[in-house]
Design an enzyme around this catalytic site. Structure first.
Site, PDB file in Angstrom:
ATOM      1  N   LYS A   2       7.411   9.642   4.705  1.00 44.76           N
ATOM      2  CA  LYS A   2       6.991   8.235   4.820  1.00 44.76           C
ATOM      3  C   LYS A   2       7.640   7.586   6.036  1.00 44.76           C
ATOM      4  O   LYS A   2       6.985   6.887   6.803  1.00 44.76           O
ATOM      5  CB  LYS A   2       7.349   7.482   3.530  1.00 44.76           C
ATOM      6  CG  LYS A   2       6.435   7.867   2.360  1.00 44.76           C
ATOM      7  CD  LYS A   2       6.939   7.377   1.017  1.00 44.76           C
ATOM      8  CE  LYS A   2       6.053   7.937  -0.101  1.00 44.76           C
ATOM      9  NZ  LYS A   2       6.504   7.597  -1.444  1.00 44.76           N
TER      10      LYS A   2
ATOM     11  N   GLN B  36      11.464   4.745  -4.215  1.00 44.46           N
ATOM     12  CA  GLN B  36      10.935   6.064  -4.564  1.00 44.46           C
ATOM     13  C   GLN B  36      11.215   6.374  -6.041  1.00 44.46           C
ATOM     14  O   GLN B  36      12.357   6.288  -6.495  1.00 44.46           O
ATOM     15  CB  GLN B  36      11.546   7.141  -3.655  1.00 44.46           C
ATOM     16  CG  GLN B  36      10.974   8.518  -3.863  1.00 44.46           C
ATOM     17  CD  GLN B  36       9.494   8.611  -3.467  1.00 44.46           C
ATOM     18  OE1 GLN B  36       9.087   8.108  -2.437  1.00 44.46           O
ATOM     19  NE2 GLN B  36       8.696   9.271  -4.286  1.00 44.46           N
TER      20      GLN B  36
ATOM     21  N   ASP C  60       3.793  -0.593  -2.991  1.00 47.42           N
ATOM     22  CA  ASP C  60       3.330   0.399  -3.972  1.00 47.42           C
ATOM     23  C   ASP C  60       2.379  -0.233  -4.987  1.00 47.42           C
ATOM     24  O   ASP C  60       1.825   0.462  -5.840  1.00 47.42           O
ATOM     25  CB  ASP C  60       4.529   1.022  -4.707  1.00 47.42           C
ATOM     26  CG  ASP C  60       4.912   2.368  -4.103  1.00 47.42           C
ATOM     27  OD1 ASP C  60       4.054   2.956  -3.394  1.00 47.42           O
ATOM     28  OD2 ASP C  60       6.039   2.820  -4.322  1.00 47.42           O
TER      29      ASP C  60
END
Ligand code: NAD
Length: 315
Positions: free
Chosen positions: A53, A97, A120
């Site tokens: 990422k 994460q 997200d």
């Protein structure tokens, strides 16, 4: 006729090329989109995801920051970090994460992220906006599924779509997005009766269950578009033989790499029954990071009064 392969890597590259232009335009206006990626602990898979990422952010011209915390990090320490990131002007996207270590209250942490920086799409405000159809930041993998369908010219409006899986990260949001795109959607899960018969109704079939090769030929309507979200790591010869009808190539891969990736869909059956399908690897997987970048770029614009909200025209 042979089933068409929907190439996720090609679509990912197309999206990335478009993002380069958008980032350039933002930079010309004095805005550099910024992403903070938070990794707690040393889960090897998570480390690879976060590294990719950050690498992709740099390649697209975004500012990015990787924050590593020890596995012993407490909920309070994470909340404190999230608060600091929420207040930093140059950070447009905050990525926590998952999974977090067991001592951390995951939902407390995710709910503390500023919804405007929730790249997200997991904050309840963004979930609510997705339900209502007035959405901006949506979960990356479901957004990638819609991009694959649209950019491959697969008609969604009016289509019968069946989603297998009802998780908050994949199944539910992908079902909502398909509904907003005017598909007629059925959501299946582990308690669904006669799953194969229900799945066979789908002109679009989305498999997101985390069960290697579970979706066999009898689940697939002839000519359907099959999107395989599953990423399952096979590490034994027995598993490989169970999944692949011809295991020669995969067994060689297993010997070389110690693992073989398999989707939720039986890879040989789908070629025979489907009209189009996403392979694993190389289908949905590549889109997830691209959509995270797209969310970060759109958050950067939206936070500075340049919103590009998606809105459904439902009736
Ligand atoms: P999850 O475990 O949270 O949810 C799985 C869902 O599948 C559940 O709703 C469950 O009801 C359903 N299910 C499980 N077994 C079933 C059965 N036998 N019959 C019917 N339904 C069944 O998983 P998730 O996070 O939604 O992920 C699903 C898969 O997608 C996994 O393989 C995961 O690795 C993969 N994934 C891929 C990406 C990507 O970038 N491509 C991103 C996220 C998840």
């Amino acid at each position: 006729m042979a089933a068409r392969v929907l190439d996720g890597k090609r679509i990912r590259d197309e999206i990335k090329a478009e993002l380069v232009g958008k980032v350039r335009a933002l930079k010309a206006a004095g805005i550099t989109p910024g992403l903070a990626a938070v990794l707690v602990g040393t889960n090897p898979a998570s480390e690879v995801y976060v590294r990719n990422k950050v690498k992709t952010s740099a390649a697209l011209g975004l500012f990015s920051e990787k924050i590593d915390l020890p596995a012993s990090t407490s909920t309070l320490e994470l909340l404190d970090l999230v608060d600091r990131l929420n207040h930093r002007e140059e950070i447009d996207g905050i990525l926590i994460q998952l999974p977090l270590p067991p001592q951390v209250d995951q939902s407390l942490v995710l709910n503390a992220v500023d919804p405007a920086k929730d790249v997200d799409g997991l904050h309840p405000i963004n979930v609510g906006r997705l339900v209502s159809g007035d959405y901006g930041l949506v979960p990356c993998t479901p957004a990638g599924v819609i991009e694959i369908l649209k950019r491959s010219g697969i008609p969604i409006r009016g289509a019968r779509a069946v989603v297998i899986g009802r998780s908050d990260i994949v199944g539910k949001p992908v079902a909502l997005l398909l509904m907003h795109e005017h598909a007629t959607v059925t959501v299946c899960h582990s308690k669904t009766r006669d799953l194969a018969a229900v799945a066979r109704e789908g002109e679009i079939l989305i498999a997101a269950m985390g069960r290697p090769a579970f979706v066999a030929g009898e689940f697939i309507r002839t000519g359907a578009t099959v999107i395989d979200v599953g990423i399952n790591r096979l590490t034994t010869e027995e598993e490989v033989r169970r999944v692949f009808h011809d295991p020669t190539g995969p067994l060689r891969l297993l010997a070389e790499k110690g693992q073989v990736l398999a989707g939720d869909v039986q890879p040989e059956d789908v070629k025979k029954r489907a009209g189009a399908y996403t392979p694993v690897p190389g289908g949905v997987g590549p889109l997830t990071i691209a959509m995270l970048m797209a969310n970060t770029v759109s958050a950067a614009g939206a936070r500075r009064g340049r919103p590009a909200p998606k809105s459904s025209d439902e009736c």
